[in-house]
Design an enzyme around this catalytic site. Structure first.
Site, PDB file in Angstrom:
ATOM      1  N   TYR A   1      75.060  42.827  29.715  1.00  0.00           N
ATOM      2  CA  TYR A   1      74.800  42.804  31.156  1.00  0.00           C
ATOM      3  C   TYR A   1      75.807  43.670  31.908  1.00  0.00           C
ATOM      4  O   TYR A   1      75.429  44.523  32.718  1.00  0.00           O
ATOM      5  CB  TYR A   1      74.833  41.376  31.697  1.00  0.00           C
ATOM      6  CG  TYR A   1      74.718  41.330  33.199  1.00  0.00           C
ATOM      7  CD1 TYR A   1      73.486  41.524  33.819  1.00  0.00           C
ATOM      8  CD2 TYR A   1      75.846  41.131  34.002  1.00  0.00           C
ATOM      9  CE1 TYR A   1      73.376  41.510  35.204  1.00  0.00           C
ATOM     10  CE2 TYR A   1      75.740  41.121  35.383  1.00  0.00           C
ATOM     11  CZ  TYR A   1      74.508  41.312  35.977  1.00  0.00           C
ATOM     12  OH  TYR A   1      74.407  41.316  37.352  1.00  0.00           O
TER      13      TYR A   1
ATOM     14  N   SER B   1      76.337  45.856  40.526  1.00  0.00           N
ATOM     15  CA  SER B   1      77.154  44.637  40.459  1.00  0.00           C
ATOM     16  C   SER B   1      78.610  45.026  40.310  1.00  0.00           C
ATOM     17  O   SER B   1      78.930  46.070  39.718  1.00  0.00           O
ATOM     18  CB  SER B   1      76.729  43.769  39.278  1.00  0.00           C
ATOM     19  OG  SER B   1      77.600  42.666  39.112  1.00  0.00           O
TER      20      SER B   1
END
Length: 268
Positions: free
Chosen positions: A152, A139
């Site tokens: 995260y 990501s």
């Protein structure tokens, strides 16, 4: 699992919806049979993939655990895996000190522990065979201090780095490793992460998961090291390389802080 001599086998995790399902669709359209896994129901995905002519086996399991990963691998019944899409992962919103540590640990175990265990198991067999393709979903969050998504973003920083390092280790083996780095994408991610009351959760111009998956699939098939999906995300990553960490963290706060969807904050 039924063996065919004509079709290679792709393994896709997180395949029930979103980017993972779109990756599975692309694999099926490109001649792969499929072994798909997720911690959510897979019946609809399995039906749609079979329409494309693929032989499909699905396993519903928790890939935060080694038992879950082992159950998925066992479903291949010894059939070689030609392409691995290590896509399973989930987020967790709100401040770190306000999160239940069980939930924190599940994010880490899904995004990191389960992912690298799966990659190691499949990668060893690929190296032994002298061929194979691996796409790991990282990501652009890995480039940013993720205020109110601290665990995260930290997990994705690990994955982005891990994918590039593993690629280098496998030079000359016939096994390629690519990393797909999406930005904000229109999936169930924000609902599962309890972030629907945030600015980013309510963002209306999220990326199409089909387009994100296509960028990753193409990069894998070309043997590229990685791809940042979308020009705006490329600009965001470039900016993150020069902007001070505290400034990046403050920008992220304005997007991810609980209740931020109700505020009209101007990013600065």
């Amino acid at each position: 699992m039924e063996t065919t001599d004509l079709r290679p086998l792709a393994l896709v995790t997180g395949a029930s919806s979103g980017i993972g399902f779109q990756l599975a669709l692309l694999a099926a359209r490109n001649g792969y049979d499929l072994l798909i896994g997720a911690d959510e129901p897979l019946e609809q995905a399995e039906t749609e993939l079979r329409v494309l002519g693929a032989n499909v086996v699905s396993v519903r399991a928790d890939f935060a655990t080694r038992d879950g990963v082992d159950a998925l691998l066992a479903a291949a019944e010894g059939r070689p895996i030609d392409a691995l899409f290590a896509n399973a992962g989930h987020g967790l919103g709100r401040g770190f000190l306000d999160q239940d540590f069980h939930d924190v640990q599940h994010v880490i175990n899904t995004n990191i522990t389960g992912t690298i265990y799966l990659v190691q198991c499949v990668g060893r067999e690929m190296r032994k065979a002298g061929q194979g393709r691996i796409l790991i979903t990282g990501s652009i969050a890995g480039f940013q201090p993720g205020s109110f998504q601290a665990v995260y973003n930290g997990s994705k920083a690990f994955i982005d780095s891990f994918a590039m390092a593993l690629r280098n280790e496998l030079k000359g083996t016939g096994v390629s490793v690519s990393c797909l780095m999406p930005g904000v994408t229109d999936t169930h991610f924000f609902a599962r992460a309890d972030m629907l009351d945030t600015r980013v959760g309510q963002q209306t111009d999220k990326a199409d998961p089909a387009e994100v998956a296509k960028a990753g699939f193409d990069a894998m098939m070309k043997g590229e090291s990685g791809v940042i999906a979308g020009w705006r995300n490329k600009m965001q990553v470039a900016l993150s390389r020069v902007m001070p960490g505290p400034k990046l963290a403050e920008q992220h706060r304005k997007l991810a802080e609980p209740g931020s969807a109700e505020r009209k904050t101007v990013l600065s």
